[in-house]
Write a protein that holds these residues in place. Structure first.
Motif, PDB file in Angstrom:
ATOM      1  N   MET B 280       0.837  -1.207   0.000  1.00  0.00           N
ATOM      2  CA  MET B 280       0.000   0.000   0.000  1.00  0.00           C
ATOM      3  C   MET B 280       0.873   1.259   0.000  1.00  0.00           C
ATOM      4  O   MET B 280       0.586   2.218  -0.702  1.00  0.00           O
ATOM      5  CB  MET B 280      -0.931   0.017   1.207  1.00  0.00           C
ATOM      6  N   PHE B 281       1.931   1.245   0.790  1.00  0.00           N
ATOM      7  CA  PHE B 281       2.784   2.439   0.882  1.00  0.00           C
ATOM      8  C   PHE B 281       3.344   2.834  -0.485  1.00  0.00           C
ATOM      9  O   PHE B 281       3.503   4.000  -0.780  1.00  0.00           O
ATOM     10  CB  PHE B 281       3.955   2.201   1.841  1.00  0.00           C
ATOM     11  N   ILE B 282       3.701   1.811  -1.280  1.00  0.00           N
ATOM     12  CA  ILE B 282       4.287   2.124  -2.588  1.00  0.00           C
ATOM     13  C   ILE B 282       3.215   2.177  -3.678  1.00  0.00           C
ATOM     14  O   ILE B 282       3.535   2.283  -4.860  1.00  0.00           O
ATOM     15  CB  ILE B 282       5.413   1.126  -2.967  1.00  0.00           C
ATOM     16  N   GLY B 283       1.950   2.095  -3.283  1.00  0.00           N
ATOM     17  CA  GLY B 283       0.848   2.290  -4.231  1.00  0.00           C
ATOM     18  C   GLY B 283       0.784   1.247  -5.326  1.00  0.00           C
ATOM     19  O   GLY B 283       0.352   1.537  -6.440  1.00  0.00           O
ATOM     20  N   ASN B 284       1.212   0.024  -5.002  1.00  0.00           N
ATOM     21  CA  ASN B 284       1.297  -0.992  -6.041  1.00  0.00           C
ATOM     22  C   ASN B 284       0.288  -2.105  -5.789  1.00  0.00           C
ATOM     23  O   ASN B 284       0.449  -2.915  -4.874  1.00  0.00           O
ATOM     24  CB  ASN B 284       2.729  -1.538  -6.081  1.00  0.00           C
ATOM     25  N   TYR B 285      -0.738  -2.147  -6.618  1.00  0.00           N
ATOM     26  CA  TYR B 285      -1.837  -3.096  -6.424  1.00  0.00           C
ATOM     27  C   TYR B 285      -1.343  -4.539  -6.480  1.00  0.00           C
ATOM     28  O   TYR B 285      -1.723  -5.368  -5.646  1.00  0.00           O
ATOM     29  CB  TYR B 285      -2.901  -2.856  -7.502  1.00  0.00           C
ATOM     30  N   GLU B 286      -0.488  -4.824  -7.450  1.00  0.00           N
ATOM     31  CA  GLU B 286      -0.022  -6.206  -7.621  1.00  0.00           C
ATOM     32  C   GLU B 286       0.756  -6.673  -6.398  1.00  0.00           C
ATOM     33  O   GLU B 286       0.582  -7.797  -5.928  1.00  0.00           O
ATOM     34  CB  GLU B 286       0.858  -6.346  -8.881  1.00  0.00           C
ATOM     35  N   GLN B 287       1.632  -5.798  -5.878  1.00  0.00           N
ATOM     36  CA  GLN B 287       2.391  -6.160  -4.671  1.00  0.00           C
ATOM     37  C   GLN B 287       1.454  -6.354  -3.482  1.00  0.00           C
ATOM     38  O   GLN B 287       1.588  -7.294  -2.709  1.00  0.00           O
ATOM     39  CB  GLN B 287       3.423  -5.073  -4.338  1.00  0.00           C
TER      40      GLN B 287
END
Lengths: 245, 499
Positions: B280-287
């Motif tokens: 969530m912190f890096i705004g990455n849905y896949e992660q």
């Protein structure tokens, strides 16, 4: 001379109205089409759709979040927007042959509303220039937008109260325009200024921060129900990720 | 390391002091950039490569098409300034670029240049900027001075949430090869080892055995901390800091005692030994999805009936708000319980039903206040009513301690301030930012300490606990002033007569 002027303004308003309607329509379609992949209402948030409708209504009509945020700004913003609403409503009389009861009701408020609108704009401009934090985030376009609205408001007040124009002629022009008939527009410089600025506002609307009006209703922090555990929320592009694995 | 800095002088919480602007005050603050070793395991480019500008703009376009929030928030701001005095980082640093609208404008200026007619035709009129290295560096520094706490979103008349914009900016930076070391290194550890701290399974087992011995010594009761027990009723997913950091671990002991006293079988999982989700912190849905799916796998492998999350703020937001989306549907779990549940929902329910007994004298001499964790407060809920995230923790604390007082109303519940270390900023090179960003919370705490005799502040988030432990001494408080909510339960719970 009068003929050219009438044709010019007829074309101008046809263009302005088209840009406004099509531009705004495209923006709204874009907002509606773009998925919201995650549930992100700012909580506490309503659990039901009627609850969300109520939240949006409070935001749009009472500026609830702004009230929490800044009482002085709320007063100025409420003053401007409420006055603008009355002024817009009252201008309905120039577009319909039969005046409706709501429009008639707004009639006695015409002058005070116009003055309140301009007063609100002056206060908002002053605040923008006086408070260092707000001045810091103010760009040329923000000031031009205020200037444009002030220009419309002041020219309107003068037309209404001081330098009267042939208002019957104006109404004939616009009702004619709506029926695709060309009727002469009074050749009055102040009226031309007023109408020119209004047309400019209509053209600028879909390309400017005036998009905050439709934007508010599409803001996922405000228009989502707080039900992520009860209902699985899955948008199309996220569902595709599941097919892959 | 960061240069020396001055700890902010705290004002009076009632005055709501707003600092005069100090442009550039935090221009040099930035976290370490991720190295190739942190970028590549996540599938991100190792370094900025030629043509990154076009790549950044193209990725921005992709995000605008995938996230309605981003598209609407780019257009809807009127620069009214309502948010300008709401961010704890602005209030603590006075840097104008830490005002939410100014931070968002760093991203919006590029949006306008490439995606709007006005910005293409009249860039200087609408503040549109080309994507350049200077702009990127500004993004890097200031989008790592946002803890994604959403306080601005409460006050924005259009509901603009700067967290969404920070996430998007960080995602763009990751995709062009300028990621943040702290977050990306940690996500790598989750995938490789199973938790943020890189605690391998044998070490975890060892730690938990030690804790069982400690509890036995202290209470004379054999409270278990089970791991990977197939067929347990409950899978507990908790932040890995709970396994050894203080006061976190005291909270973990509290959860164990509650399960023990309630007679509910439970287990931790070595596979899902982490509640936090830095995706969530890096705004990455896949992660975010990949990290969430570990929990689904663990729940299926162990055959549990319920999933309960430990005390953690951002983790609870991902769990409560996103887990069903990312890793659902949860039709294989017991449908009588929400999925997932928060440990505070579980404990408060037991207290209400008198399923556990608490003796407040276990916390004698303590006067508590409570820090509402930002992502619990504004990004999630507990219980079945809006605002349960405020009432439920308070119910549990009130049942456990002699006295609980609240801080200033502008600093609690939905208006709570971030601890200053959330959103992927809990790293030593950002210490100045963290200390200054905690000032609004410290100001409110100071008032209740002086007026109400508060001795301790309860927190329900691993990041809050770690951050406060570190920064409290800067403001003249003992580091042990911050306590876990379940630490209070642990001190008060009556074990033994569990029949």
């Amino acid at each position: 001379m009068g003929g050219t002027l009438t044709i010019f303004f007829a074309i101008l308003f046809a263009v302005a109205a088209s840009v406004l309607v099509i531009g705004l329509g495209l923006k709204i379609a874009q907002y509606a089409r773009t998925p919201a992949p995650l549930k992100i209402p700012t909580t506490p948030a309503p659990l039901t759709k009627p609850g969300v409708a109520l939240r949006l209504a409070r935001e749009a009509l009472l500026f609830e979040s702004l009230f929490k945020s800044n009482k002085l700004l709320w007063v100025m913003a409420a003053l401007f927007h409420a006055a603008l609403a009355v002024v817009l409503l009252r201008h309905g009389r120039y577009f319909v042959t039969e005046i409706g009861s709501v429009v008639a009701l707004a009639q006695p408020l015409a002058q005070p509303a116009g003055l309140a609108m301009v007063a609100g704009l002056i206060l908002l401009t002053a605040r923008r220039l006086i408070i260092a934090r707000v001045r810091y985030v103010t760009g040329p376009s923000d000031l031009l937008m205020l200037a444009l609205l002030l220009g419309i408001g002041i020219s309107g007040i003068v037309l209404k109260g001081q330098i009267h124009t042939d208002i019957v002629g104006v109404k004939a022009f616009f009702t004619g325009l709506l029926g695709f008939k060309l009727r002469p527009l009074p050749a009055d410089p102040l009226l031309m200024l007023h109408l020119g600025l209004v047309a400019l506002l209509m053209i600028v609307f879909p390309f400017s921060k005036l998009l905050h009006a439709p934007g508010l209703f599409f803001s996922p922090t405000r228009n989502q129900t707080d039900t992520p555990r009860e209902h699985r929320h899955l948008c199309a592009w996220a569902a595709k990720l599941e097919e892959k694995t | 390391m960061a240069a020396p800095f001055e700890t902010p002088v705290l004002g009076d919480v009632d005055e709501r002091r707003i600092p005069a602007l100090k442009p550039g005050a935090m221009a040099a603050s930035k976290p370490y950039v991720a190295a190739a070793a942190h970028q590549e395991p996540l599938g991100f480019p190792a370094v900025l490569a030629d043509g990154w500008e076009a790549e950044a703009v193209s990725h921005m376009g992709e995000l605008l098409g995938k996230y309605r929030s981003l598209q609407v928030f780019m257009d809807a701001c009127v620069k009214c300034g309502a948010c300008t005095d709401k961010c704890h980082y602005f209030l603590g640093t006075a840097d104008p670029k830490n005002m939410p609208v100014a931070r968002a404008d760093l991203f919006r200026s590029v949006y306008r240049r490439y995606f709007t007619p006005a910005g293409k035709l009249f860039p200087s009129l609408v503040g549109a900027r080309d994507m350049t290295k200077d702009v990127l560096d500004e993004w890097y520094n200031y989008f790592h001075q946002c803890s994604q706490c959403r306080r601005c979103s409460v006050f924005c008349p259009m509901g603009i949430d700067t967290a969404e914009i920070s996430m998007a900016a960080r995602d763009v930076m990751d995709r062009i090869g300028q990621g943040q070391k702290y977050c990306n290194e940690i996500i790598g550890k989750v995938h490789k080892i199973g938790n943020n701290l890189g605690l391998p399974a044998p070490a975890l087992l060892d730690t938990l055995e030690g804790l069982e011995e400690d509890i036995l010594d202290e209470t004379g009761v054999a409270v278990k901390l089970p791991v990977d027990v197939a067929g347990a009723e409950v899978l507990l997913v908790t932040p890995s800091a709970d396994f050894f950091a203080e006061p976190h671990v005291l909270g973990l002991i509290g959860y164990a005692k509650v399960f023990h006293a309630a007679g509910v079988s439970w287990t931790l999982s070595t596979k899902a030994s982490e509640a936090g989700n830095f995706g969530m912190f890096i705004g990455n849905y896949e992660q975010m999805r990949k990290i969430s799916l570990r929990i689904r796998e663990a729940a299926q492998e162990l055959g549990v009936k319920r999933i309960i999350f430990g005390e953690c703020g951002h983790a609870w937001r991902v769990a409560y708000s996103f887990l069903n989306t990312l890793a659902g549907p949860w039709d294989f779990l017991d449908s009588r319980y929400p999925v997932p549940q928060h440990i505070l929902e579980f404990t408060s329910d037991l207290i209400r039903r008198k399923g556990i007994k608490l003796d407040k004298s276990g916390n004698d001499g303590m006067v508590l206040t409570v820090h509402d964790s930002c992502n619990v407060a504004r990004g999630a809920r507990m219980g079945d009513k809006p605002g349960g995230q405020f009432t439920i923790p308070r119910e549990v604390i009130r049942a456990s301690v002699p006295k609980l007082v609240d801080m200033h109303p502008d600093t609690i519940c939905e208006k709570t301030f971030c601890c200053g270390g959330g959103g992927g900023l809990l790293t030593d090179e950002l210490l100045e930012l963290r200390v200054k960003g905690s000032a609004p919370r410290m100001e409110a705490l100071k008032a209740v300490v002086e007026r109400e005799g508060v001795t301790h502040m309860a927190a329900m988030c691993a990041i809050c606990k770690a951050q406060f432990t570190k920064i409290l001494p800067y403001f003249g408080h003992d580091r042990e002033m911050v306590v876990s909510v379940h630490q209070l339960v642990s001190n008060a719970i009556i074990l033994g007569d569990n029949d």
